[in-house]
Design an enzyme around this catalytic site. Structure first.
Site, PDB file in Angstrom:
ATOM      1  N   HIS A   1      23.672  65.332  56.589  1.00  0.00           N
ATOM      2  CA  HIS A   1      23.352  64.861  57.933  1.00  0.00           C
ATOM      3  C   HIS A   1      22.979  63.386  57.886  1.00  0.00           C
ATOM      4  O   HIS A   1      22.219  62.959  57.012  1.00  0.00           O
ATOM      5  CB  HIS A   1      22.180  65.671  58.508  1.00  0.00           C
ATOM      6  CG  HIS A   1      21.768  65.260  59.885  1.00  0.00           C
ATOM      7  ND1 HIS A   1      20.520  64.771  60.175  1.00  0.00           N
ATOM      8  CD2 HIS A   1      22.445  65.279  61.065  1.00  0.00           C
ATOM      9  CE1 HIS A   1      20.432  64.495  61.467  1.00  0.00           C
ATOM     10  NE2 HIS A   1      21.582  64.798  62.030  1.00  0.00           N
ATOM     11  N   SER A   2      23.554  62.599  58.774  1.00  0.00           N
ATOM     12  CA  SER A   2      23.140  61.219  59.004  1.00  0.00           C
ATOM     13  C   SER A   2      23.197  60.387  57.712  1.00  0.00           C
ATOM     14  O   SER A   2      24.259  60.297  57.089  1.00  0.00           O
ATOM     15  CB  SER A   2      21.742  61.225  59.630  1.00  0.00           C
ATOM     16  OG  SER A   2      21.442  60.017  60.247  1.00  0.00           O
ATOM     17  N   TYR A   3      22.053  59.803  57.281  1.00  0.00           N
ATOM     18  CA  TYR A   3      22.023  59.048  56.019  1.00  0.00           C
ATOM     19  C   TYR A   3      22.538  59.874  54.854  1.00  0.00           C
ATOM     20  O   TYR A   3      23.139  59.332  53.903  1.00  0.00           O
ATOM     21  CB  TYR A   3      20.588  58.561  55.726  1.00  0.00           C
ATOM     22  CG  TYR A   3      20.348  58.288  54.267  1.00  0.00           C
ATOM     23  CD1 TYR A   3      20.864  57.143  53.661  1.00  0.00           C
ATOM     24  CD2 TYR A   3      19.646  59.195  53.462  1.00  0.00           C
ATOM     25  CE1 TYR A   3      20.672  56.903  52.310  1.00  0.00           C
ATOM     26  CE2 TYR A   3      19.449  58.963  52.116  1.00  0.00           C
ATOM     27  CZ  TYR A   3      19.964  57.814  51.534  1.00  0.00           C
ATOM     28  OH  TYR A   3      19.786  57.583  50.183  1.00  0.00           O
TER      29      TYR A   3
END
Length: 225
Positions: free
Chosen positions: A76-78
């Site tokens: 997720h994300s980073y």
């Protein structure tokens, strides 16, 4: 049975994935939600030297220690920065990649280099609020209350990729179309035109676990084949 390794985004620990973890385990799968150094309950390990190599090395170490050779990496994300580095270094241990509204970097890119000026300014404000020069805090009022400081160097260090990760046959991207000021729109536009990727769009914000738990679980299960 599949083996899932769940890599959270900045500021969050493996606990962010709890609804997904429970759903996958209920379906009979093995699941390893990861909390990376310098974040959440592992915050005391952040002495200023934690970078992207540290985080990717931790996930690689988990694959080795647990003898995982069929991992489905969910990022997720980073966490997409970490998953990309891991897939490049150990493609033989990975059967599928799922990027959940996440960075999908190219060689030499960093998270800070990918985001637009709006997000660069947010990173800098978060670093100033952190006060120590080497961590960033989240300032958005909608953040999970458990969110903590995050090692700044992980966002600044460029990833080094040889292209080996492109050998992972099953690659999935989830685009959260209601994420305000999303920095991932260029990534989504790039990948949705690439036949090597299965791309999904959900009418929700960035917090997929909270806003679309069933849809998220279904996509992840399908990605595992």
């Amino acid at each position: 049975m599949a083996t899932f390794v769940l890599i959270p985004g900045a500021l969050h620990g493996g606990w962010w994935y709890r609804p997904l973890t429970e759903g996958l385990r209920a379906a009979g799968h093995e699941v390893y939600p990861v909390t990376l150094s310098g974040v959440a309950e592992r915050g005391p390990l952040n002495g200023g030297g934690v970078n992207l190599d540290t985080h990717s090395g931790e996930v690689l170490g988990l694959l080795e220690a647990e003898r995982i050779t069929d991992a489905v990496l969910v990022a997720h994300s980073y966490g997409g920065m970490v998953a990309s580095a891991v897939a490049d270094r150990a493609p033989e241990r990975i059967t599928a990649l799922v990027y959940a509204d996440a960075f999908v970097p190219r060689d030499g890119e960093s998270a800070y280099g990918i985001v637009d000026d709006v997000w660069k300014e947010r990173y800098l404000r978060g670093t100033a609020a952190g006060g120590d020069g080497y961590t960033m805090v989240g300032l958005h009022p909608g953040l999970d209350p458990r969110a903590t400081a995050h090692p700044l160097a992980t966002l600044l260090q460029p990833v080094r990729l040889t292209g080996a990760g492109e050998g992972v046959a099953r690659r999935t991207y989830i685009h959260a179309e209601r994420f305000e000021d999303t920095p991932f729109l260029p990534t989504y536009e790039r990948l949705r035109k690439d036949p090597a990727w299965a791309v999904h769009t959900l009418p929700v914000g960035h917090d997929l676990v909270r806003e679309a738990p069933e849809e998220f679980l279904g996509i992840v299960l399908a990605a595992a084949g």
